[in-house]
Design a protein around this motif. Structure first.
Motif, PDB file in Angstrom:
ATOM      1  N   HIS A  15       8.237   0.514  -1.721  1.00  0.00           N
ATOM      2  CA  HIS A  15       7.805  -0.960  -1.239  1.00  0.00           C
ATOM      3  C   HIS A  15       7.150  -1.255  -0.751  1.00  0.00           C
ATOM      4  CE1 HIS A  15      11.503  -2.287   1.383  1.00  0.00           C
ATOM      5  NE2 HIS A  15      12.207  -1.118   1.579  1.00  0.00           N
ATOM      6  N   HIS A  16       5.931   0.194  -0.871  1.00  0.00           N
ATOM      7  CA  HIS A  16       3.730  -0.812  -1.530  1.00  0.00           C
ATOM      8  C   HIS A  16       3.765  -1.557  -2.400  1.00  0.00           C
ATOM      9  CE1 HIS A  16      -0.171   0.498  -1.423  1.00  0.00           C
ATOM     10  NE2 HIS A  16       0.377   0.896  -2.872  1.00  0.00           N
TER      11      HIS A  16
ATOM     12  N   LYS B 174       5.050  -4.645  -2.848  1.00  0.00           N
ATOM     13  CA  LYS B 174       3.830  -5.828  -2.391  1.00  0.00           C
ATOM     14  C   LYS B 174       2.480  -6.073  -3.311  1.00  0.00           C
ATOM     15  CE  LYS B 174       1.371  -5.674   1.425  1.00  0.00           C
ATOM     16  NZ  LYS B 174       0.130  -4.732   2.452  1.00  0.00           N
TER      17      LYS B 174
ATOM     18  N   GLU C  24       3.667  -7.586  -5.682  1.00  0.00           N
ATOM     19  CA  GLU C  24       3.653  -9.691  -5.928  1.00  0.00           C
ATOM     20  C   GLU C  24       1.609 -10.570  -5.142  1.00  0.00           C
ATOM     21  OE1 GLU C  24       5.739  -9.280  -2.131  1.00  0.00           O
ATOM     22  OE2 GLU C  24       7.119  -8.711  -3.551  1.00  0.00           O
ATOM     23  N   GLU C  25       1.258  -9.322  -4.755  1.00  0.00           N
ATOM     24  CA  GLU C  25       0.307  -9.775  -4.544  1.00  0.00           C
ATOM     25  C   GLU C  25      -0.636 -10.037  -5.932  1.00  0.00           C
ATOM     26  OE1 GLU C  25      -1.659  -6.201  -2.881  1.00  0.00           O
ATOM     27  OE2 GLU C  25      -0.570  -7.123  -0.973  1.00  0.00           O
TER      28      GLU C  25
END
Length: 874
Positions: A376-377, A380, A383-384
């Motif tokens: 999940h990190h 993330k 996406e960032e």
């Protein structure tokens, strides 16, 4: 004249020129402005007012005419008066000088005292010349009468007018002051339209080149001053001063430059669209500003380094969770892009910093976090970074940036991630995390292949624990079905129905399910039997059909399909003969599935079993008619199933002592059947018979549905009250182990129609049995479970041995078939071709034994010169 964070704007329209009021003052050809003056005509003094002419930029001026005139009250002698006037018009491109010659024919000489004289332009439609309309009448004034029409003749100047002295210098000074005011964000003292017109005048008199150079010099000086100013800013990466530096830098370079660039370009638009456009080697005013800014930034590495370091620091702070001014970054990076130094100055260092940051982060988090949290990190972070590309980075950075993040956070940890967490995710069936895992691994080169290998290893390991452990034999098939459903769900939802994962799953199932030869095939056959038996109320017809489809999928993976056939045929025979089949439609459906999977030869015997059952029904109808015709007395209804020995499993015949009534009925049927089918032999299988007995108890009448052996035991109690085990064995002729199981089902089961002394679960020597007159049951027809229907160890061993014998015949047939076609063949090639033809696994030692057996029986022989080669013997 400064670069902005925006692309080149569309050139604005020139300043709107306000309509000029009609002027009474007219410039002469020298450019001086003259006031209304008095002219001497015929010795008299008269005041003459110049014609009113608009000097607005439009090039076409239509003359108007008037018929009104004024004359003096006292008559004068007619005298021709010629007054030459010079009128000046300004055009938007050039100065056009015009001579006006007016012929007047007056009346009396007393006109000298008149206050004024009007000049009229004759109207009418004619051709256009020099922006004025020439009247359509006669070319000269022919009428000499007072008040007659006058003729106006307009001619070009013989010489083009020149600019006044110091006009160029004074005009440039005004333009320079305006440019500097715009650059310094102060108010402009002059009207924009006036400045635009001044540029147009200078360009019309061939001063464009000088004007362009002067403008470039002013812009260059301003940029130098700005660079010098920012060169002095300190850059302390550990303090907040970098943010202040970037804000000032961005505000000056973007906001001020953006506004000044548009206004400066608007003033010099005429220069940009005439002189610059005609000289292909010169950059436009917009490009000139970018060129100057780019030149001085590139040449000043200190300023450039401070700028890039500041941008990178802001991005790093944002990655660490701090809030920053994204619009500032967007403007600065767009400025670098406009200056065409984005990739060389910024992008390379940015990617290096990104690589360093995520390499360290990946190593640290892989040790600290569990796999789901780490995935999940990573998602993330991706996406960032994608959002940064959209918000302030250039689009060209997207591909290398995302590739860098994927490499450092995923590509370097593929194996470690799977070893640490794949088994855990699959065991707990974490669908969302598995979907994210597949999506992330799909982004990395080679990621899917690594995932595929670990996927295969997991299926083999998990499946082997189900198959190899004998303690799980009772639940093996159901666990395999559940595991297959789970794996299919993961492939469909998480792995996007990837064909590679589907094929890998099939190979893995085929590998682990055959690690234990024959047993899975046997257990699958028994599982099908449990589902197709009567009394299975777990599923509806539709659910049963789906369950059979799932079993067939597992069936495809096993090598020993002949083992499955043997056990399935034995169980099918019991269901058909004892009438325990849940549904004939379900049985035929399973048969059609097997036929479709393995071919007609595989199911030919099974289909023969169904045909025998149908023929037996027809025969029994005929037998009943035969009994009625013969008037044979008897109260026993006999039903016989005629079985073809080649279709059905092999049963060991057992001779028992039947009651006389049964023996008589058997002989009647034998006479009836052989009378219709001569040459056939009937062999009675007592182990498969069953009966329905009527019994009377204290509670009332009951019907007992029992096997033939149970029937023989129960009928003895019509002759006596109590019997020992030895007495029953002697009277019935039933084999000892079979008799013990039969008595156990009657005296120790749920429906205890016999009483055993002493009471125990097992039947021992010397036990005594008597009829249970107090037997009670809520049902009228009672089915007593038949223990002998359960498969014994001996039956399993005999079935396996029978399969082994059938395999030997198939091996012999395959070897002879190959040698007959090839005539001569080496040992290795023969072994290879035999393996290709056989549908079950065979050990090399067993193949060698079959080859030796065929050599002994003269089907083939060894070559005399080469012992490793065989020759076919015709």
């Amino acid at each position: 004249m400064f670069p902005t964070g925006l692309s080149s704007p569309n050139p604005p329209p020139p300043p709107t020129q306000e309509a000029r009021p009609a002027a009474t003052d007219v410039k002469n050809d020298s450019g001086n402005i003259t006031s209304p003056k008095k002219r001497k005509i015929n010795g008299s003094e008269r005041e003459d007012t110049s014609d009113t002419i608009s000097s607005s930029p439009p090039k076409t001026l239509n003359s108007s005419s008037s018929s009104s005139s004024s004359s003096s009250s006292s008559p004068c002698s007619p005298t021709s008066l010629h007054i030459q006037k010079k009128l000046r018009f300004e055009d938007s491109v050039d100065f056009i000088g015009l001579d006006v010659k007016m012929a007047e024919e007056g009346a009396a000489a007393s006109c000298s005292n008149n206050k004024s004289k009007a000049v009229f332009l004759p109207g009418g439609v004619g051709h256009h010349a020099n922006g004025l309309t020439k009247p359509a009448g006669s070319g000269t004034f022919s009428n000499s009468k007072p008040g007659a029409a006058k003729k106006l003749v307009i001619k070009n100047f013989k010489e083009k007018p020149k600019l006044p002295e110091n006009y160029t210098q004074e005009t440039w000074q005004k333009l320079k002051e305006a440019v500097e005011a715009i650059q310094n964000s102060t108010s402009i003292k002059y009207n924009l339209e006036e400045l635009y017109q001044a540029v147009e005048n200078l360009c019309s008199h061939k001063i464009s080149a000088k004007l362009y150079k002067q403008l470039r010099a002013v812009c260059e000086d301003h940029i130098k001053a700005q660079i010098d100013q920012f060169r002095e800013y300190p850059l302390q990466l550990s303090s907040i001063s970098i943010t202040i530096y970037l804000i000032l830098y961005g505000l000056v370079l973007i906001m001020q430059s953006y506004c000044s660039k548009i206004m400066i370009r608007s003033i010099f638009l005429f220069l940009d669209r005439t002189y610059v456009l005609q000289n292909s080697m010169l950059p436009s005013i917009w490009d000139m500003g970018l060129e100057l800014f780019r030149f001085y930034i590139i040449s000043d590495l200190k300023v450039q380094s401070k700028t890039i370091d500041g941008i990178l620091l802001l991005i790093e702070r944002e990655r660490n969770g701090e809030a920053i001014d994204r619009s500032l970054l967007r403007s600065l990076l767009s400025m670098l892009s406009d200056l065409q130094i984005y990739q060389d100055s910024f992008e390379q260092r940015f990617l290096e910093e990104t690589n360093r940051l995520y390499a360290a982060e990946g190593q640290r988090l892989m040790q600290q976090r569990e796999v789901p949290e780490y995935l999940h990190h990573v998602n993330k972070r991706l996406e960032e970074e994608a959002d940064r590309v959209i918000t302030y980075l250039d689009q060209s950075t997207q591909k290398p940036l995302i590739a860098t993040v994927e490499k450092q956070l995923l590509g370097e940890h593929l194996t470690a991630t799977l070893q640490k967490g794949l088994t855990h995710l699959l065991d707990e069936n974490r669908i969302q995390d598995l979907s994210l895992l597949y999506q992330l691994f799909s982004r990395v080169r080679g990621g899917v292949q690594v995932l595929l290998q670990h996927w295969i290893e997991y299926i083999k390991a998990f499946g082997s624990t189900i198959v190899i452990n004998p303690e799980k034999d009772k639940t093996m098939v159901q666990e395999l079905l559940d595991f297959k459903d789970k794996v299919d769900h993961v492939i469909d939802i998480c792995f996007m129905k990837n064909e590679k994962f589907v094929n890998a799953m099939k190979e893995a199932f085929e590998t682990f399910i055959n690690k234990r030869p024959n047993k899975p095939a046997e257990l699958i056959a028994k599982h099908v039997d449990s589902k197709l038996r009567a009394g299975n109320k777990e599923a509806t017809d539709e659910e049963l059909e789906k369950m059979l489809d799932k079993i067939m999928i597992i069936f495809r993976f096993i090598y020993g399909k002949d083992v499955f056939e043997a056990f399935y045929k034995k169980d099918l025979a019991k269901r058909l003969l004892v009438g325990k089949s849940a549904s004939v439609d379900a049985e035929k459906s399973m048969l059609s599935k097997l036929k479709h999977e393995c071919g007609a030869a595989f199911t030919s015997k099974l289909e023969g079993m169904f045909k025998d059952m149908e023929l037996s029904k027809d025969i029994m109808v005929q037998f009943k008619q035969y009994m009625q015709c013969q008037n044979i007395p008897g109260n026993i209804e006999l039903t016989v199933n005629i079985l073809t020995m080649g279709y059905w499993p092999t049963y060991v015949p057992m001779e028992v002592h039947l009651p006389p009534e049964m023996v008589r009925l058997q002989e009647i049927f034998k006479t009836f059947y052989l009378g219709k089918h001569s040459g056939r032999k009937l062999q009675w299988q007592s182990t498969l018979g069953h009966c329905v007995l009527k019994a009377e108890y204290k509670e009332g009448k009951k019907e007992l549905q029992v096997s033939l052996f149970q029937t023989l035991v129960l009928l003895m109690f019509n002759e006596g009250e109590e019997f020992t085990l030895e007495e029953i064995k002697l009277a019935t002729g039933i084999e000892d182990s079979e008799l013990r199981r039969t008595l156990q089902s009657l005296a120790c089961g749920k429906a205890r129609v016999l009483t055993k002394i002493p009471k125990s679960k097992d039947v021992e020597d010397g036990d005594k049995f008597s009829c249970n007159d107090d037997f009670k049951h809520k049902l009228f027809r009672i089915k007593i479970n038949q223990i002998q229907m359960k498969e014994t160890v001996e039956e399993q061993a005999s079935t396996t041995e029978r399969v082994f014998q059938d395999r030997q015949y198939q091996i012999d047939a395959a070897i002879v078939r190959i040698m007959k076609m090839r005539k001569t063949l080496s040992h290795n090639l023969l072994m290879s071709e035999v393996y290709n033809q056989l549908k079950f696994p065979v050990k090399p030692a067993d193949l060698k034994k079959r080859i030796e057996s065929l050599i002994d029986r003269d089907y083939m022989e060894r070559d005399k010169e080469n012992p490793n080669q065989y020759n076919y013997v015709a």
